[in-house]
Design a protein around this motif. Structure first.
Motif, PDB file in Angstrom:
ATOM      1  N   ALA A  52     -77.624  79.102  28.958  1.00  0.00           N
ATOM      2  CA  ALA A  52     -76.572  79.574  28.056  1.00  0.00           C
ATOM      3  C   ALA A  52     -76.433  81.085  28.246  1.00  0.00           C
ATOM      4  O   ALA A  52     -77.258  81.720  28.899  1.00  0.00           O
ATOM      5  CB  ALA A  52     -76.926  79.250  26.618  1.00  0.00           C
ATOM      6  N   GLU A  53     -75.367  81.666  27.696  1.00  0.00           N
ATOM      7  CA  GLU A  53     -75.249  83.125  27.754  1.00  0.00           C
ATOM      8  C   GLU A  53     -74.372  83.621  26.617  1.00  0.00           C
ATOM      9  O   GLU A  53     -73.367  83.013  26.279  1.00  0.00           O
ATOM     10  CB  GLU A  53     -74.635  83.570  29.085  1.00  0.00           C
ATOM     11  CG  GLU A  53     -74.608  85.097  29.232  1.00  0.00           C
ATOM     12  CD  GLU A  53     -74.180  85.566  30.622  1.00  0.00           C
ATOM     13  OE1 GLU A  53     -75.049  85.773  31.468  1.00  0.00           O
ATOM     14  OE2 GLU A  53     -72.968  85.715  30.850  1.00  0.00           O
ATOM     15  N   VAL A 125     -67.125  78.995  29.026  1.00  0.00           N
ATOM     16  CA  VAL A 125     -67.013  79.232  27.583  1.00  0.00           C
ATOM     17  C   VAL A 125     -66.001  80.333  27.314  1.00  0.00           C
ATOM     18  O   VAL A 125     -65.676  81.133  28.194  1.00  0.00           O
ATOM     19  CB  VAL A 125     -68.366  79.562  26.916  1.00  0.00           C
ATOM     20  CG1 VAL A 125     -69.321  78.390  27.030  1.00  0.00           C
ATOM     21  CG2 VAL A 125     -68.959  80.835  27.484  1.00  0.00           C
ATOM     22  N   ARG A 147     -57.529  81.978  23.595  1.00  0.00           N
ATOM     23  CA  ARG A 147     -58.759  81.845  24.380  1.00  0.00           C
ATOM     24  C   ARG A 147     -58.698  80.713  25.392  1.00  0.00           C
ATOM     25  O   ARG A 147     -59.181  80.843  26.502  1.00  0.00           O
ATOM     26  CB  ARG A 147     -59.973  81.707  23.471  1.00  0.00           C
ATOM     27  CG  ARG A 147     -60.066  80.409  22.685  1.00  0.00           C
ATOM     28  CD  ARG A 147     -61.079  80.551  21.543  1.00  0.00           C
ATOM     29  NE  ARG A 147     -61.390  79.295  20.896  1.00  0.00           N
ATOM     30  CZ  ARG A 147     -60.546  78.624  20.099  1.00  0.00           C
ATOM     31  NH1 ARG A 147     -59.331  79.089  19.870  1.00  0.00           N
ATOM     32  NH2 ARG A 147     -60.914  77.490  19.548  1.00  0.00           N
ATOM     33  N   ALA A 216     -67.897  73.495  26.837  1.00  0.00           N
ATOM     34  CA  ALA A 216     -68.696  73.340  25.607  1.00  0.00           C
ATOM     35  C   ALA A 216     -67.950  73.662  24.328  1.00  0.00           C
ATOM     36  O   ALA A 216     -68.577  73.854  23.300  1.00  0.00           O
ATOM     37  CB  ALA A 216     -69.954  74.189  25.694  1.00  0.00           C
ATOM     38  N   GLY A 217     -66.641  73.720  24.351  1.00  0.00           N
ATOM     39  CA  GLY A 217     -65.902  74.009  23.106  1.00  0.00           C
ATOM     40  C   GLY A 217     -65.684  72.724  22.323  1.00  0.00           C
ATOM     41  O   GLY A 217     -65.616  71.645  22.901  1.00  0.00           O
ATOM     42  N   SER A 219     -63.316  72.509  19.484  1.00  0.00           N
ATOM     43  CA  SER A 219     -62.018  72.431  18.814  1.00  0.00           C
ATOM     44  C   SER A 219     -61.111  71.472  19.573  1.00  0.00           C
ATOM     45  O   SER A 219     -61.430  71.051  20.688  1.00  0.00           O
ATOM     46  CB  SER A 219     -61.387  73.822  18.795  1.00  0.00           C
ATOM     47  OG  SER A 219     -61.196  74.259  20.127  1.00  0.00           O
ATOM     48  N   PHE A 234     -70.483  69.493  27.227  1.00  0.00           N
ATOM     49  CA  PHE A 234     -71.728  69.744  26.493  1.00  0.00           C
ATOM     50  C   PHE A 234     -71.344  69.742  25.024  1.00  0.00           C
ATOM     51  O   PHE A 234     -70.581  70.599  24.581  1.00  0.00           O
ATOM     52  CB  PHE A 234     -72.248  71.112  26.939  1.00  0.00           C
ATOM     53  CG  PHE A 234     -73.524  71.567  26.303  1.00  0.00           C
ATOM     54  CD1 PHE A 234     -74.398  70.685  25.680  1.00  0.00           C
ATOM     55  CD2 PHE A 234     -73.891  72.914  26.364  1.00  0.00           C
ATOM     56  CE1 PHE A 234     -75.586  71.133  25.118  1.00  0.00           C
ATOM     57  CE2 PHE A 234     -75.070  73.367  25.810  1.00  0.00           C
ATOM     58  CZ  PHE A 234     -75.927  72.469  25.171  1.00  0.00           C
ATOM     59  N   SER A 235     -71.840  68.771  24.270  1.00  0.00           N
ATOM     60  CA  SER A 235     -71.389  68.645  22.879  1.00  0.00           C
ATOM     61  C   SER A 235     -72.538  68.752  21.901  1.00  0.00           C
ATOM     62  O   SER A 235     -73.701  68.748  22.278  1.00  0.00           O
ATOM     63  CB  SER A 235     -70.679  67.301  22.672  1.00  0.00           C
ATOM     64  OG  SER A 235     -71.610  66.315  22.256  1.00  0.00           O
ATOM     65  N   ARG A 236     -72.192  68.830  20.643  1.00  0.00           N
ATOM     66  CA  ARG A 236     -73.189  68.806  19.581  1.00  0.00           C
ATOM     67  C   ARG A 236     -73.242  67.458  18.897  1.00  0.00           C
ATOM     68  O   ARG A 236     -73.854  67.333  17.852  1.00  0.00           O
ATOM     69  CB  ARG A 236     -72.813  69.834  18.516  1.00  0.00           C
ATOM     70  CG  ARG A 236     -72.985  71.229  18.950  1.00  0.00           C
ATOM     71  CD  ARG A 236     -72.703  72.189  17.817  1.00  0.00           C
ATOM     72  NE  ARG A 236     -72.396  73.494  18.366  1.00  0.00           N
ATOM     73  CZ  ARG A 236     -73.298  74.259  18.961  1.00  0.00           C
ATOM     74  NH1 ARG A 236     -74.553  73.867  19.047  1.00  0.00           N
ATOM     75  NH2 ARG A 236     -72.948  75.414  19.477  1.00  0.00           N
ATOM     76  N   ALA A 336     -71.228  82.790  18.676  1.00  0.00           N
ATOM     77  CA  ALA A 336     -70.011  82.155  19.179  1.00  0.00           C
ATOM     78  C   ALA A 336     -69.965  80.681  18.814  1.00  0.00           C
ATOM     79  O   ALA A 336     -68.918  80.138  18.511  1.00  0.00           O
ATOM     80  CB  ALA A 336     -69.941  82.306  20.684  1.00  0.00           C
ATOM     81  N   SER A 337     -71.115  80.050  18.841  1.00  0.00           N
ATOM     82  CA  SER A 337     -71.113  78.597  18.745  1.00  0.00           C
ATOM     83  C   SER A 337     -71.140  78.114  17.298  1.00  0.00           C
ATOM     84  O   SER A 337     -70.920  76.952  17.029  1.00  0.00           O
ATOM     85  CB  SER A 337     -72.304  78.041  19.502  1.00  0.00           C
ATOM     86  OG  SER A 337     -73.477  78.656  19.037  1.00  0.00           O
ATOM     87  N   ARG A 339     -69.528  77.653  13.935  1.00  0.00           N
ATOM     88  CA  ARG A 339     -68.287  77.734  13.179  1.00  0.00           C
ATOM     89  C   ARG A 339     -68.676  78.026  11.748  1.00  0.00           C
ATOM     90  O   ARG A 339     -69.603  77.455  11.199  1.00  0.00           O
ATOM     91  CB  ARG A 339     -67.516  76.411  13.244  1.00  0.00           C
ATOM     92  CG  ARG A 339     -66.984  76.142  14.637  1.00  0.00           C
ATOM     93  CD  ARG A 339     -66.391  77.387  15.229  1.00  0.00           C
ATOM     94  NE  ARG A 339     -64.981  77.203  15.566  1.00  0.00           N
ATOM     95  CZ  ARG A 339     -64.294  78.148  16.164  1.00  0.00           C
ATOM     96  NH1 ARG A 339     -64.854  79.300  16.468  1.00  0.00           N
ATOM     97  NH2 ARG A 339     -63.038  77.940  16.456  1.00  0.00           N
TER      98      ARG A 339
HETATM   99  C1  FMN Z   1     -73.130  72.787  22.611  1.00  0.00           C
HETATM  100  C2  FMN Z   1     -72.419  74.089  22.721  1.00  0.00           C
HETATM  101  C3  FMN Z   1     -72.994  75.129  23.439  1.00  0.00           C
HETATM  102  C4  FMN Z   1     -72.364  76.381  23.580  1.00  0.00           C
HETATM  103  N1  FMN Z   1     -72.954  77.379  24.304  1.00  0.00           N
HETATM  104  C5  FMN Z   1     -72.329  78.581  24.403  1.00  0.00           C
HETATM  105  C6  FMN Z   1     -72.933  79.664  25.131  1.00  0.00           C
HETATM  106  O1  FMN Z   1     -74.020  79.546  25.681  1.00  0.00           O
HETATM  107  N2  FMN Z   1     -72.286  80.855  25.197  1.00  0.00           N
HETATM  108  C7  FMN Z   1     -71.066  81.046  24.603  1.00  0.00           C
HETATM  109  O2  FMN Z   1     -70.538  82.152  24.702  1.00  0.00           O
HETATM  110  N3  FMN Z   1     -70.474  80.053  23.930  1.00  0.00           N
HETATM  111  C8  FMN Z   1     -71.075  78.837  23.806  1.00  0.00           C
HETATM  112  N4  FMN Z   1     -70.465  77.834  23.099  1.00  0.00           N
HETATM  113  C9  FMN Z   1     -69.147  78.134  22.524  1.00  0.00           C
HETATM  114  C10 FMN Z   1     -68.005  77.375  23.131  1.00  0.00           C
HETATM  115  O3  FMN Z   1     -68.101  77.135  24.473  1.00  0.00           O
HETATM  116  C11 FMN Z   1     -66.650  77.914  22.792  1.00  0.00           C
HETATM  117  O4  FMN Z   1     -66.324  78.999  23.598  1.00  0.00           O
HETATM  118  C12 FMN Z   1     -66.513  78.309  21.370  1.00  0.00           C
HETATM  119  O5  FMN Z   1     -67.132  77.329  20.584  1.00  0.00           O
HETATM  120  C13 FMN Z   1     -65.072  78.445  20.958  1.00  0.00           C
HETATM  121  O6  FMN Z   1     -64.359  77.305  21.299  1.00  0.00           O
HETATM  122  P1  FMN Z   1     -64.047  76.105  20.307  1.00  0.00           P
HETATM  123  O7  FMN Z   1     -63.228  76.699  19.213  1.00  0.00           O
HETATM  124  O8  FMN Z   1     -63.318  75.110  21.130  1.00  0.00           O
HETATM  125  O9  FMN Z   1     -65.340  75.553  19.801  1.00  0.00           O
HETATM  126  C14 FMN Z   1     -71.108  76.582  22.958  1.00  0.00           C
HETATM  127  C15 FMN Z   1     -70.524  75.519  22.242  1.00  0.00           C
HETATM  128  C16 FMN Z   1     -71.146  74.288  22.118  1.00  0.00           C
HETATM  129  C17 FMN Z   1     -70.474  73.194  21.354  1.00  0.00           C
END
Ligand code: FMN
Lengths: 444, 369
Positions: A52-53, A125, A147, A216-217, A219, A234-236, A336-337, A339
């Protein structure tokens, strides 16, 4: 034949899942830790290793967050070095599409793919925030709503660059003196609302053609982006019902892009605690949870919901009576991750009621309401549970997140993987040299 | 006589545009890990101080009869690091279109991966076509005969700011910032992790780095310089400057003008068992062709003129690299001016550079938050 499971190893992250206080816990920076985890994953025939980063140290209350692991090395540099000490393991790096440029990222991934003989993967990401932007020349230039449009254009552009060299462009014919069979190799021109670039790409086509793409987003826009472009997501969503819902949702979006059901692998994050018996594992998990949520960490978690300084509260005492602050400015930054909680006042009320009913302190409540391990049990129990989720289409595999660096995968590799192999759902040997081979993906 | 320092500059099939057609050349392997690993291993067997690896943000030429394409030099260096143990690894990275935040953590990480053997060759891009690969700014095409002085000066000023940011980021964590204090639950002492708050004419960077201070504290910064503006840049930014004298008198002149800790002379070298005719090659650096003993004579003469080391650019790979490691090195060893074994663990130590104090570390009792 049952569905085959894909497994990846996530290097422990900079959050409270990682237990740095464990006596076994090693460095998060020294290269030896990366070697150890990667070699364990390769010994267990995992599909890939994952980094991750995040591009700014997290803050809370205006100060750098100091309770979790802080700091990490550079993604590309670590992965290139790991290519020297592994042979088959895929090497996946999280690289942001906002604070980078396509030409540079494309040459880094193409280089990594060459240097690893076809094992590179890119987790795209989209963190866009101005807070992170303060570390970069352009600052926080992107609106949240843009984004994924930038990410989509970024990836399109990168693909044009990857594809700009025909596979056979290099003749290197000493006799005729022809180095390039195709003198225009690398030529590209791309123009859209985000990028206006042209010229020649300078890395010849790599073994996989392009790196494997992960996303890994979560939304709606993120899922659509994955359906349109990713090889794996990559999901939660790692439980049965939640997983099945997510799985059906993203796979259901594929047809719109003319893609096959199998062309996108759904890989939820998975934490685990193993024990000799299920009871033993439950007891160990209880201890791990207390390590993950110290009193100080519990207060910080509470602050993230309340959006207030709660440092005066006793973690072993009751929850605050005051309500959360719902103003725009948030106390926690750089996550970032995470919400933010949708309705903090309602959630706070729920937590208070639960704490009162079950007689829980702040720390005990936080232990209950924040991420428990996905899988707790004996090796047999965990192997069965993983297999079950995959066969019931809640996942195609898992990205395992050990809580101890770097030895946290050893037990899984030694005890669970052989059981999955006995069940006939996990490889006993790699079938090919590239990550695309491991994931069953066609070469573009 | 003091020992001299020797580095080699690796680039594609060598510095001769025709090198890829030489009998020993392996042009089809230029983009493989094996090729680079073998070259660096050869340099390490010769006990050289370090290797540099060339790079750029565009293709080298449009001539299909010459080598085109290259891999990212930082990643090559990192790929080679775990397989080598002593030799310094100094990749080239361009500053003009890239982010100091990214380069800082990349070189810091190379330093971790190599346990203190990392350096960086800072490179600018004044090429209009490379600017077009990024599409974020205009760079006027520069005619080498009439360089646009002001524009070049701007690029160097920007590069100096860039290196300053990279160096501050390397120092943004004090060495003992990670405390893992179980009693208070704190992983770091955040008073020892610093914002760099850089504000310059070209950009601002807040920091701190996401990567802790690298093993050497400050990896070795190097730059190639041909004239006044880059000399002044190197004095500000670099620990090692590569210069391009044409003879010993010129070497003396340059060495007395440029105040950088190490002034290395760049030489393109073709090594032969017997004396040979001079080679014609378009080159910014002096081109040497001859025997290892003749080259040793030249190096010692230039050393006496004030040069502390050499960055040799092998004309053909691997031939002239082997000429260096198996011909020149034994020659210098027999003259008592080159090491027989590696002594120091880090690249800085090998170059006689101490591990610097951290600029942000407060003097005892005078810490400011
Ligand atoms: C399981 C998972 C792992 C993530 N890992 C990273 C990460 O290592 N670095 C990062 O900048 N964002 C990470 N994110 C953030 C997302 O890739 C994404 O950029 C952020 O959630 C905004 O997008 P979204 O609104 O679609 O969720 C991760 C998200 C998820 C669900």
């Amino acid at each position: 034949m049952p569905k085959q499971i894909h497994l990846a190893a996530h290097f422990p992250g900079v959050n409270n899942t990682t237990v740095w206080s464990d006596p076994e816990a090693g460095s998060h920076i020294e290269f030896d830790s990366f070697v150890k985890l990667a070699q364990t994953a390769e010994r267990a025939k995992f599909d890939f290793f994952f980094l991750a980063e995040g591009l700014r140290l997290r803050e809370q209350g205006g100060r750098i967050y100091d309770l979790d692991v802080v700091g990490r090395p550079d993604t590309f540099t670590v992965l290139a070095a790991l290519a020297a000490v592994t042979e088959r393991l895929g090497l996946a790096g999280t690289i942001n599409s906002t604070f980078n440029e396509p030409y540079e990222v494309a040459r880094q991934f193409a280089s990594l793919d060459h240097l690893s003989d076809g094992r590179a993967a890119w987790n795209v990401v989209t963190s866009w925030d101005a807070f992170t932007g303060e570390n970069f020349r352009r600052g926080g230039f992107l609106a949240e709503g843009d984004r994924y449009s930038r990410a989509t254009r970024f990836l399109e552009t990168a693909k044009e660059l990857f594809d700009s060299w025909p596979a056979d462009a290099i003749a290197a014919d000493k006799n005729s003196g022809t180095f390039l069979r195709d003198p225009s190799a690398g030529t590209f021109a791309h123009q859209d609302e985000h990028f206006d670039i042209a010229g020649r790409f300078n890395v010849p086509r790599s073994p996989q053609g392009r790196p494997v793409i992960l996303q890994a987003g979560d939304s709606d826009a993120g899922r659509e982006f994955a359906a349109a472009t990713a090889d794996a997501i990559f999901s939660r969503h790692g439980t049965l019902t939640d997983g099945q819902k997510f799985y059906a949702d993203v796979k259901g979006r594929l047809a719109r892009y003319g893609r096959e059901h199998d062309s996108l692998n759904v890989l939820p994050a998975a934490t685990f605690v193993l024990g000799d018996t299920d009871n033993d594992a439950q007891e160990r998990a209880r201890i791990v949870r207390r390590q993950q949520v110290s009193g100080a960490t519990a207060i910080k978690f509470l602050e993230q919901l309340w959006n207030r300084d709660l440092s005066a509260y006793d973690p072993d005492g009751p929850l605050p009576e005051i309500d959360p602050d719902v103003s725009e400015q948030h106390i926690a930054r750089g996550r970032a991750s995470v919400r933010m909680h949708r309705d903090p006042i309602a959630v706070a009320r729920e937590w208070r009621e639960r704490a009162a009913a079950e007689k829980l302190s702040i720390r005990e409540l936080i232990i209950e309401v924040t991420g428990r391990q996905n899988f707790i049990g004996s090796a047999a129990t965990i192997a069965a549970a993983l297999d079950d989720l995959v066969q019931q289409d809640a996942a195609d595999g898992f990205i395992l997140v050990p809580h101890v660096t770097p030895g946290g995968l050893d037990e899984f590799a030694d005890k669970v993987v052989p059981l999955l192999q006995e069940r006939g759902v996990f490889r006993t040997e790699y079938s090919g040299p590239t990550l695309r081979d491991h994931l069953g993906l066609a070469t573009p | 006589m003091t020992n001299l320092h020797l580095a080699v500059a690796l680039d594609g099939a060598g510095w001769d545009p025709a090198a890829w057609r030489a009998p020993e050349a392996r042009p089809a392997e230029l983009f493989t890990a094996r090729y680079w690993t073998q070259l660096v291993a050869e340099a390490e067997a010769g006990k050289l101080d370090f290797v540099t690896i060339e790079d750029g943000l565009g293709v080298q030429t449009d001539d299909p009869g010459q080598v085109q394409g290259r891999l990212d030099a930082v990643l090559i260096a990192s790929r080679v690091a775990p397989l080598t143990h002593h030799i310094g690894l100094v990749p080239t990275a361009t500053v003009t279109h890239t982010e100091p935040f990214h380069i800082s953590k990349a070189i810091a990480t190379l330093d971790y991966v190599s346990r203190g053997r990392a350096g960086w060759r800072v490179q600018l891009s004044a090429r209009a076509h490379e600017a077009q690969h990024f599409g974020r700014r205009e760079i006027p095409e520069i005619n080498p005969a009439f360089p646009v002085r002001e524009h070049v000066r701007e690029l160097y000023d920007e590069a100096a700011d860039y290196v300053e940011v990279v160096r501050r980021l390397w120092d943004s964590w004090e060495d003992d910032a990670e405390i893992r204090d179980a009693a208070t639950g704190r992983f770091i002492d955040r008073d020892k992790v610093h914002y760099i708050n850089f504000e310059g004419r070209f950009f601002t960077v807040k920091g701190p780095s996401i990567t802790p201070r690298p093993p050497q504290g400050q990896p070795v910064v190097t730059a190639l310089a041909h004239n006044e503006i880059p000399y002044r840049f190197a004095e500000k930014a670099a620990d090692v400057v590569y210069v391009t004298p044409v003879d010993a008198a010129d070497a003396h002149e340059i060495a007395s003008q440029v105040r950088v800790r190490h002034v290395f002379a760049d030489l393109v070298v073709f090594l032969e068992p017997t004396s040979t005719a001079a080679r014609q090659l378009p080159s910014d650096a002096h081109v040497f062709a001859g025997t290892p003993a003749q080259l040793a004579d030249l190096l010692l003469e230039w050393q006496a003129a004030g040069i502390s080391g050499f960055r040799l650019r092998p004309g053909r790979l691997p031939d002239d690299l082997r000429g260096i490691t198996r011909g020149l090195v034994p020659e210098l060893q027999s003259r008592g001016v080159f090491r027989h074994e590696y002594q120091e663990d880090t690249l800085r130590a090998r170059l006689g550079l101490e591990r610097p104090a951290n600029r942000y570390a407060a003097v005892e009792g005078a810490r400011v938050a």
